[in-house]
Design a protein around this motif. Structure first.
Motif, PDB file in Angstrom:
ATOM      1  N   GLY A   1      62.712  46.822  35.977  1.00 40.82           N
ATOM      2  CA  GLY A   1      63.943  46.163  35.575  1.00 40.82           C
ATOM      3  C   GLY A   1      65.165  47.031  35.726  1.00 40.82           C
ATOM      4  N   GLY A   2      64.984  48.339  35.873  1.00 43.82           N
ATOM      5  CA  GLY A   2      66.098  49.268  36.034  1.00 43.82           C
ATOM      6  C   GLY A   2      65.577  50.697  36.059  1.00 43.82           C
ATOM      7  N   ARG A   3      66.450  51.621  36.487  1.00 46.92           N
ATOM      8  CA  ARG A   3      66.051  53.024  36.550  1.00 46.92           C
ATOM      9  C   ARG A   3      67.257  53.931  36.474  1.00 46.92           C
ATOM     10  NH1 ARG A   3      63.042  55.327  41.261  1.00 46.92           N
ATOM     11  NH2 ARG A   3      61.605  53.615  40.771  1.00 46.92           N
ATOM     12  N   GLU A   4      66.993  55.195  36.185  1.00 44.03           N
ATOM     13  CA  GLU A   4      68.044  56.203  36.205  1.00 44.03           C
ATOM     14  C   GLU A   4      67.438  57.537  36.632  1.00 44.03           C
ATOM     15  OE1 GLU A   4      69.654  56.765  32.306  1.00 44.03           O
ATOM     16  OE2 GLU A   4      67.685  56.990  31.364  1.00 44.03           O
TER      17      GLU A   4
ATOM     18  N   ASP B   1      59.011  63.065  37.607  1.00 39.27           N
ATOM     19  CA  ASP B   1      59.862  64.006  38.356  1.00 39.27           C
ATOM     20  C   ASP B   1      61.348  63.780  38.123  1.00 39.27           C
ATOM     21  OD1 ASP B   1      57.584  65.178  39.436  1.00 39.27           O
ATOM     22  OD2 ASP B   1      57.555  63.813  41.152  1.00 39.27           O
ATOM     23  N   GLY B   2      61.735  63.579  36.870  1.00 41.41           N
ATOM     24  CA  GLY B   2      63.144  63.454  36.541  1.00 41.41           C
ATOM     25  C   GLY B   2      63.735  62.081  36.765  1.00 41.41           C
ATOM     26  N   VAL B   3      62.909  61.115  37.157  1.00 37.50           N
ATOM     27  CA  VAL B   3      63.365  59.730  37.316  1.00 37.50           C
ATOM     28  C   VAL B   3      62.729  58.908  36.199  1.00 37.50           C
ATOM     29  CG1 VAL B   3      63.403  57.681  38.782  1.00 37.50           C
ATOM     30  CG2 VAL B   3      63.598  59.967  39.803  1.00 37.50           C
ATOM     31  N   ARG B   4      63.541  58.104  35.529  1.00 31.85           N
ATOM     32  CA  ARG B   4      63.044  57.246  34.464  1.00 31.85           C
ATOM     33  C   ARG B   4      63.321  55.797  34.853  1.00 31.85           C
ATOM     34  NH1 ARG B   4      64.384  59.916  29.540  1.00 31.85           N
ATOM     35  NH2 ARG B   4      66.557  59.416  29.991  1.00 31.85           N
ATOM     36  N   TRP B   5      62.324  54.919  34.630  1.00 31.92           N
ATOM     37  CA  TRP B   5      62.537  53.504  34.914  1.00 31.92           C
ATOM     38  C   TRP B   5      61.826  52.678  33.863  1.00 31.92           C
ATOM     39  CZ3 TRP B   5      59.076  56.545  37.475  1.00 31.92           C
ATOM     40  CH2 TRP B   5      57.751  56.096  37.577  1.00 31.92           C
ATOM     41  N   TRP B   6      62.164  51.389  33.824  1.00 34.89           N
ATOM     42  CA  TRP B   6      61.604  50.518  32.800  1.00 34.89           C
ATOM     43  C   TRP B   6      61.348  49.142  33.395  1.00 34.89           C
ATOM     44  CZ3 TRP B   6      66.098  53.225  32.721  1.00 34.89           C
ATOM     45  CH2 TRP B   6      67.280  52.514  33.009  1.00 34.89           C
ATOM     46  N   ASN B   7      60.346  48.485  32.865  1.00 36.05           N
ATOM     47  CA  ASN B   7      59.937  47.172  33.361  1.00 36.05           C
ATOM     48  C   ASN B   7      60.721  46.054  32.685  1.00 36.05           C
ATOM     49  OD1 ASN B   7      58.018  48.318  35.011  1.00 36.05           O
ATOM     50  ND2 ASN B   7      56.304  47.945  33.616  1.00 36.05           N
ATOM     51  N   VAL B   8      60.727  44.899  33.339  1.00 37.15           N
ATOM     52  CA  VAL B   8      61.292  43.708  32.704  1.00 37.15           C
ATOM     53  C   VAL B   8      60.533  43.453  31.404  1.00 37.15           C
ATOM     54  CG1 VAL B   8      62.056  42.686  34.870  1.00 37.15           C
ATOM     55  CG2 VAL B   8      59.756  42.156  34.001  1.00 37.15           C
ATOM     56  N   LYS B   9      61.200  42.833  30.430  1.00 33.46           N
ATOM     57  CA  LYS B   9      60.630  42.748  29.091  1.00 33.46           C
ATOM     58  C   LYS B   9      59.680  41.570  28.878  1.00 33.46           C
ATOM     59  CE  LYS B   9      64.038  45.256  26.349  1.00 33.46           C
ATOM     60  NZ  LYS B   9      64.926  45.181  25.162  1.00 33.46           N
ATOM     61  N   HIS B  10      60.002  40.413  29.407  1.00 36.54           N
ATOM     62  CA  HIS B  10      59.209  39.238  29.029  1.00 36.54           C
ATOM     63  C   HIS B  10      57.866  39.227  29.775  1.00 36.54           C
ATOM     64  CE1 HIS B  10      58.053  35.135  28.070  1.00 36.54           C
ATOM     65  NE2 HIS B  10      58.982  35.170  27.124  1.00 36.54           N
TER      66      HIS B  10
ATOM     67  N   ASP C   1      58.217  67.044  28.001  1.00 32.45           N
ATOM     68  CA  ASP C   1      58.834  66.691  29.287  1.00 32.45           C
ATOM     69  C   ASP C   1      57.802  66.432  30.374  1.00 32.45           C
ATOM     70  OD1 ASP C   1      61.103  66.162  30.870  1.00 32.45           O
ATOM     71  OD2 ASP C   1      61.088  68.183  31.709  1.00 32.45           O
ATOM     72  N   GLY C   2      56.689  65.785  30.001  1.00 27.60           N
ATOM     73  CA  GLY C   2      55.660  65.488  30.988  1.00 27.60           C
ATOM     74  C   GLY C   2      55.990  64.258  31.813  1.00 27.60           C
ATOM     75  N   ASP C   3      55.077  63.913  32.702  1.00 33.61           N
ATOM     76  CA  ASP C   3      55.188  62.698  33.505  1.00 33.61           C
ATOM     77  C   ASP C   3      54.264  61.643  32.914  1.00 33.61           C
ATOM     78  OD1 ASP C   3      56.995  63.685  35.375  1.00 33.61           O
ATOM     79  OD2 ASP C   3      55.421  64.432  36.701  1.00 33.61           O
ATOM     80  N   TRP C   4      54.713  60.396  32.892  1.00 33.21           N
ATOM     81  CA  TRP C   4      53.840  59.307  32.471  1.00 33.21           C
ATOM     82  C   TRP C   4      54.246  58.025  33.174  1.00 33.21           C
ATOM     83  CZ3 TRP C   4      57.765  61.162  29.366  1.00 33.21           C
ATOM     84  CH2 TRP C   4      58.748  60.240  28.967  1.00 33.21           C
ATOM     85  N   TRP C   5      53.287  57.141  33.336  1.00 31.82           N
ATOM     86  CA  TRP C   5      53.557  55.815  33.877  1.00 31.82           C
ATOM     87  C   TRP C   5      53.319  54.825  32.749  1.00 31.82           C
ATOM     88  CZ3 TRP C   5      54.422  54.759  39.292  1.00 31.82           C
ATOM     89  CH2 TRP C   5      54.696  53.411  39.555  1.00 31.82           C
TER      90      TRP C   5
ATOM     91  N   GLY D   1      58.329  45.700  29.532  1.00 31.57           N
ATOM     92  CA  GLY D   1      59.242  46.556  28.783  1.00 31.57           C
ATOM     93  C   GLY D   1      58.863  48.022  28.747  1.00 31.57           C
ATOM     94  N   ALA D   2      57.752  48.411  29.390  1.00 34.63           N
ATOM     95  CA  ALA D   2      57.304  49.806  29.331  1.00 34.63           C
ATOM     96  C   ALA D   2      58.254  50.713  30.116  1.00 34.63           C
ATOM     97  CB  ALA D   2      55.895  49.922  29.899  1.00 34.63           C
ATOM     98  N   HIS D   3      58.422  51.931  29.610  1.00 28.99           N
ATOM     99  CA  HIS D   3      59.258  52.951  30.252  1.00 28.99           C
ATOM    100  C   HIS D   3      58.383  54.020  30.877  1.00 28.99           C
ATOM    101  CE1 HIS D   3      63.465  52.178  28.528  1.00 28.99           C
ATOM    102  NE2 HIS D   3      62.718  51.146  28.184  1.00 28.99           N
ATOM    103  N   SER D   4      58.836  54.568  31.984  1.00 30.05           N
ATOM    104  CA  SER D   4      58.093  55.596  32.716  1.00 30.05           C
ATOM    105  C   SER D   4      58.995  56.776  33.018  1.00 30.05           C
ATOM    106  CB  SER D   4      57.540  55.028  34.030  1.00 30.05           C
ATOM    107  OG  SER D   4      56.713  53.906  33.807  1.00 30.05           O
ATOM    108  N   HIS D   5      58.369  57.917  33.309  1.00 28.86           N
ATOM    109  CA  HIS D   5      59.107  59.126  33.702  1.00 28.86           C
ATOM    110  C   HIS D   5      58.279  59.884  34.723  1.00 28.86           C
ATOM    111  CE1 HIS D   5      60.078  63.480  33.391  1.00 28.86           C
ATOM    112  NE2 HIS D   5      61.305  63.007  33.417  1.00 28.86           N
TER     113      HIS D   5
END
Length: 377
Positions: A294-297, A269-278, A254-258, A263-267
């Motif tokens: 490209g989106g987050r949750e 402080d409890g927020v996750r987001w992802w880049n556009v794919k192309h 449950d660490g933090d990463w950028w 298309g890469a996903h990041s996390h």
């Protein structure tokens, strides 16, 4: 790094071959410039925070060559700084490596390389649409060690249609002959939308068999264990604690990463987001001074607790029972009685999978989470 020379039949990653990018303007150098911009953005977002681990995944990062990969690491150094003893890994395809490539990685500051071997059997490699020759992965691993890279991993895929037990034994013998200190082994999964899935649906290949996969996993665990490797995560074995992949442990704990790149996903402080794919869209956004997101949750407390159970139970260190409620702890006791969790570890307050439990890990997780949430997962 989303570029590949060719697409493997089983792969559903966000990767692109030259023919798929024709006319889009996307290129490795364009990706490198866009990545530099995203890393600068990341440094502004998180503030002073030295990087403990770096993992360049793909795609086929070795297609970039050591000089470009060194520039990636140089940008990370300049934007963030590397912590003392940082682990720096790149994935590589054996066919796009050489002694000079590995020497360049070591000089740039890489400490670890992960090579996609998959199998030593030519007919298995053909089913997987892998281009390297059977002996190249072992030779590449030896070259990496000779260049001074501290840790070397070989990836295996098992239970491929047509693979025999003898094929897998030969692959394991080859792995051990390479002198690596880390092995990852994954049961083949037929992902929707892949060339392999189409071949299976047409009846050209049988679907992987779960019972065969379980037998092959036990063989891998037996052979690697006898050779001095210990499992530390369900699909990963290392010769020592120091050889374990710290970057992947950061995910499981449950660490933090950028995650930088298309298309890469990041996390964080409890927020996750992802880049556009192309890669062309990714580069265009950053070139215009915009975020490539490209989106987050935002994860709820319940979602974070659920993920901790799912991920930490995969580790040999196990899951603290304190993360479970009474119903979850009762489920853990039942799993122990069924031989799925280690009874001695349970008495010390941790849920640790037995080998039989590793084979049925998803079911164990589901039972523990049913207890945790009060509803089926």
């Amino acid at each position: 790094m989303p570029f590949c020379a060719a697409r493997c039949g089983y792969c559903d990653f966000n990767t692109y071959t030259p023919s798929e990018l024709d006319g889009s303007g996307a290129s490795p150098d364009g990706w490198l410039e866009a990545l530099r911009r995203e890393l600068a953005l990341a440094a502004r977002a998180v503030g002073p925070r030295a990087v403990d681990t770096v993992f360049v995944g793909g795609g086929t990062p070795s297609l970039l060559g050591a000089e470009r990969l060194g520039r990636v690491l140089g940008t990370i150094r300049s934007e963030f700084g590397l912590a003392d003893g940082a682990e720096v890994t790149t994935e590589s395809n054996p066919e796009s490596t050489s002694p000079e490539f590995f020497a360049g990685l070591a000089e740039a500051g890489f400490t670890r390389v992960s090579l996609g071997m998959q199998s030593a059997a030519p007919h298995v490699l053909r089913v997987l649409d892998r281009r390297h020759t059977p002996g190249r992965a072992v030779a590449a691993a030896r070259e990496a060690r000779a260049a001074g890279l501290e840790h070397v991993n070989l990836d295996l895929i098992y239970a491929t249609p047509g693979e025999t037990t003898d094929d897998l034994r030969s692959s394991l013998d080859a792995v051990l002959s390479a002198g690596v200190d880390h092995v990852s082994a994954y049961s083949l999964i037929v992902e929707d939308g892949t060339a392999l899935a189409r071949r299976v649906s047409r009846g050209e290949l049988p679907a992987p068999d779960d019972d065969v996969a379980a037998e092959r996993y036990e063989l891998i665990d037996d052979v690697l264990g006898a050779a001095g490797f210990g499992w530390y995560e369900v699909s990963n074995w290392a010769r020592s604690e120091a050889a374990a992949c710290r970057h992947n442990l950061g995910y499981w704990l449950d660490g933090d990463w950028w995650g930088a790149g298309p298309g890469a996903h990041s996390h964080l402080d409890g927020v996750r987001w992802w880049n556009v794919k192309h890669p062309a869209r990714y580069a265009a956004l950053l070139g215009a001074g915009e975020s490539p997101e490209g989106g987050r949750e935002e994860l709820t407390a319940e979602e974070r607790a659920t993920e901790r159970v799912m991920l930490q139970l995969r580790l040999a260190t196990g899951l603290p029972l304190a993360l479970l409620d009474d119903a979850g702890r009762e489920a853990a006791s039942r799993a122990s009685a069924e031989g799925l969790l280690d009874g001695a570890a349970l008495t010390t307050g941790r849920a640790v999978l037995t080998r039989r439990g590793r084979l049925l890990a998803d079911g164990v997780v589901q039972d523990l989470l049913t207890g945790l949430t009060g509803a089926p997962v």
